[in-house]
Design a protein around this motif. Structure first.
Motif, mmCIF file in Angstrom:
data_model
loop_
_atom_site.group_PDB
_atom_site.id
_atom_site.type_symbol
_atom_site.label_atom_id
_atom_site.label_comp_id
_atom_site.label_asym_id
_atom_site.label_seq_id
_atom_site.Cartn_x
_atom_site.Cartn_y
_atom_site.Cartn_z
ATOM 1 N N UNK A 444 0.837 -1.190 0.000
ATOM 2 C CA UNK A 444 0.000 0.000 0.000
ATOM 3 C C UNK A 444 0.875 1.244 0.000
ATOM 4 N N UNK A 445 0.338 2.332 -0.546
ATOM 5 C CA UNK A 445 1.015 3.625 -0.481
ATOM 6 C C UNK A 445 0.565 4.419 0.735
ATOM 7 N N UNK A 446 -0.344 3.856 1.502
ATOM 8 C CA UNK A 446 -0.865 4.555 2.661
ATOM 9 C C UNK A 446 -0.510 3.859 3.958
ATOM 10 N N UNK A 447 -1.345 4.059 4.970
ATOM 11 C CA UNK A 447 -1.130 3.423 6.258
ATOM 12 C C UNK A 447 -1.296 1.914 6.138
ATOM 13 N N UNK A 448 -0.466 1.199 6.892
ATOM 14 C CA UNK A 448 -0.554 -0.255 6.877
ATOM 15 C C UNK A 448 -1.556 -0.720 7.919
ATOM 16 N N UNK A 449 -2.572 -1.437 7.508
ATOM 17 C CA UNK A 449 -3.514 -1.958 8.494
ATOM 18 C C UNK A 449 -2.866 -3.078 9.302
ATOM 19 N N UNK A 450 -3.429 -3.370 10.471
ATOM 20 C CA UNK A 450 -3.015 -4.542 11.244
ATOM 21 C C UNK A 450 -3.692 -5.767 10.647
#
Length: 667
Positions: A444-450
């Motif tokens: 992802x180019x954004x925040x990494x989910x848990x």
């Protein structure tokens, strides 16, 4: 020598006749009358005196499979799966160099249930992708010295392509070891053969595991005993090889019969290394010793990676001080392989009231994957060099049909079609699925989910995959590395649910490897309907041909933070259902303790499940197993019933179930 190593090793070798092994943390409950346990033996002669409560002294020399009343409960049934190495997920993970051996005590020597237990507090190893050999560690002078691994452990390991070795532990004299037991092991018969070598191979063959780890640490021997041990090892390896088994030697006894840990491959143990498939190098190693050991192995025409350099993690886990560059340097070829001693620290270090599955898996993920919890993005500041940083992961997902409900082999409840059918905690590793090998890679180019294995809800079994995060950009989660053929009839099924937020879900399938280690596979995306209840979406792979190399999901948030749950995945052509078992019967009963047996039906059978049918027609899950026998403890009459009705079903690879067969137990 690291001081913790001896205290850990010797704890299992107590001379005080305690019913203990390296994993004991609390007294065992009183055994059920018919409860089968994992098997353990002395080579031949037994200790003097009387065994402790719950301990049975047995002689391996007198063992015969036909006389083994627990063999059906203890024999593994899953064959060792072939596996492949996909493109590594990071540039430092190597294929064809260092390997990982894991020495694990899953339970006590005596009183270790054959087929799981009614608790979720268990070392449910799931990171098999990095392990090349598992040793079923244990043994003690007061219980037994030769351990056969539980069938559920072997079945789970085999499903992931990992061989499992039983353990032969001849403890130091100061802690109860008797030199007579070493002499018993290497005794010869009138024909000059080693009868215990034959018996060991017969045990592994009957029980379905893959060979033996030999650890001779009883001092006082001489050159004659060293010579006898060498002859024994050579015969054991020859007999083992003929059965497809393997033998690992522990760096302890030397060729002159004395016990002297070398911490290296040298003239004192070279003959034993040559008489084995590989060798665990004691913790006394140094960088120079490992370098010379690797060179010496090469001079013998052997691979340097057949040497496991011992890493003691029993006391400190990922806080252990380890000279990683002496084994698996980042900037040059690996020197030797790695042998982890007691990585079940990830469970044992947790407080007794804090060993729930989620806490355990969080720790285990940290141990095997590293602090970043994403093997494609290692944390370079982490002093712990997790296996995922150095060793390429492997997968066994190579044939259709393939399915997984992300069952880890333990849980707080049991679910079927999203409903709780047993509210009791449990463990049984034989029910574990082939789990994703690279947990968890997120592109992802954004925040990494848990991304976690979650135990608060499941579609089937005890767990599901939960993706939890803001998802400010689309996120692609790699789920499985595969080598699955794609035909015109191939479909992929996802069973999933959105718990919070609004999310667009797409199935991701790649028919080629990524361009470089850590890169996103060249996925093709297929839309999938999503909703707030469990649903199974069937996707036809229109436009794709060849082989599926990777399967994942792409999640795009369309409103709010997202909690999305993956409960199952299947890749199939036709739907197949296994035939029902036959001959379902009660073979022994004592009150509410029952031994059950049956004959597996033909076809695609993964495991069997047992349910109790109550008077109101509801069904309660009692257990499941890959073996054709099962033990149930402590049944009680319910709802005024005169008999207890038990249903048995065969479950196929696609989690389709056969028609039930029934037996009744009269109260």
């Amino acid at each position: 020598m690291k001081p913790t190593r001896r205290t850990v090793l010797i704890a299992a070798a107590t001379a005080a006749m305690l019913p203990s092994s390296p994993a004991v943390a609390a007294p065992r409950p009183k055994a059920a009358a018919l409860q089968p346990y994992a098997s353990y033996w002395y080579p031949d002669s037994l200790p003097s005196g009387t065994p402790g409560t719950g301990i049975t002294w047995r002689s391996l020399k007198s063992w015969r499979p036909a006389d083994d009343p627990d063999l059906a409960f203890n024999a593994a049934t899953v064959p060792l799966a072939p596996r492949f190495t996909p493109t590594p997920v990071n540039p430092t993970a190597r294929d064809g160099q260092a390997r990982i051996q894991s020495l694990v005590s899953f339970g006590p020597t005596a009183g270790n249930p054959s087929q799981g237990a009614a608790t979720a507090d268990y070392y449910a190893l799931t990171h098999w992708a990095y392990v090349d050999e598992l040793v079923f560690w244990g043994g003690s002078s007061g219980e037994g010295l030769i351990l056969a691994p539980n069938a559920p452990i072997v079945d789970a390991a085999h499903r992931h392509g990992v061989p499992v070795l039983g353990n032969i532990f001849l403890p130091p004299v100061a802690y109860g070891g008797q030199l007579q037991w070493t002499r018993d092991l290497v005794q010869k018969d009138a024909a000059g053969r080693y009868p215990l070598a034959e018996r060991l191979v017969a045990v592994a063959d009957a029980y379905g595991f893959d060979g033996w780890f030999v650890n001779a640490e009883t001092s006082g021997g001489n050159t004659a005993l060293g010579s006898a041990m060498l002859g024994f090892m050579r015969e054991l390896k020859t007999l083992a090889k003929a059965k497809g088994q393997r033998v690992t030697w522990y760096d302890s006894m030397t060729v002159n019969g004395s016990v002297s840990w070398q911490g290296a491959l040298n003239s004192q143990n070279e003959a034993f290394f040559q008489a084995a498939d590989d060798m665990f190098v004691d913790f006394r190693w140094t960088a120079a010793k490992l370098t010379s050991s690797g060179e010496r192995a090469g001079q013998l025409g052997r691979s340097r990676y057949e040497l496991w350099a011992g890493v003691d993690v029993e006391s400190n886990g990922w806080n252990s001080s380890v000279n990683w560059d002496a084994m698996v340097p980042r900037d040059k070829a690996h020197v030797v392989s790695v042998g982890f001693y007691r990585p079940e620290w990830t469970r044992n270090h947790l407080p007794a009231d804090g060993r729930g599955p989620e806490a355990f898996h969080a720790a285990d993920d940290r141990f095997w994957t590293g602090r970043s919890l994403d093997p494609s993005r290692p944390d370079g500041t982490d002093a712990w060099r997790a296996p995922a940083v150095s060793v390429a992961d492997r997968s066994t997902v190579t044939a259709v049909p393939f399915a997984s409900v992300f069952n880890t082999g333990h849980g707080l409840r049991w679910y079927e079609h999203g409903k709780v059918t047993s509210d009791k905690p449990w463990n049984h590793l034989g029910l574990q699925d082939r789990l994703p090998s690279r947990r968890w890679v997120v592109h992802t180019d954004g925040q990494h989910p848990a991304v976690t294995l979650d135990f608060e809800d499941a579609w089937r079994g005890g767990s599901s995959v939960l993706v939890d995060g803001e998802l400010d950009e689309p996120a692609v989660v790699d789920v499985y590395a595969t080598r699955l053929p794609i035909t015109a009839d191939t479909v992929v099924e996802l069973t999933h649910r959105t718990d919070a937020g609004s999310v667009k879900v797409e199935l991701a399938v790649a028919t080629a490897e990524p361009s470089s280690p850590g890169a996103t596979p060249p996925y093709t995306y297929f839309p999938v309907n999503s909703g707030s209840t469990w649903q199974t979406s069937t996707v036809r792979l229109t436009g794709l041909t060849g082989t599926a190399h990777a399967i994942g999901v792409r999640l795009t948030a369309t409103g709010g933070a997202v909690k999305w749950r993956l409960g199952g995945i299947a890749v199939r052509e036709a739907v197949t259902t296994p035939a029902a078992p036959t001959g379902f019967r009660i073979t022994a009963a004592s009150g509410g303790d029952l031994r059950l047996a049956w004959n597996p039906g033909s076809g695609d059978v993964r495991h069997h499940t047992l349910h109790r049918v109550l008077a109101d027609g509801s069904r309660r899950f009692l257990g499941g197993t890959c073996q054709p026998a099962y033990f149930i403890a402590g049944l009680q009459p319910e709802q005024g019933e005169q008999t207890a009705r038990l249903d048995l079903r065969a479950v196929g690879e696609l989690y389709t179930s056969s028609a039930p067969v029934t037996v009744t137990h009269t109260w």
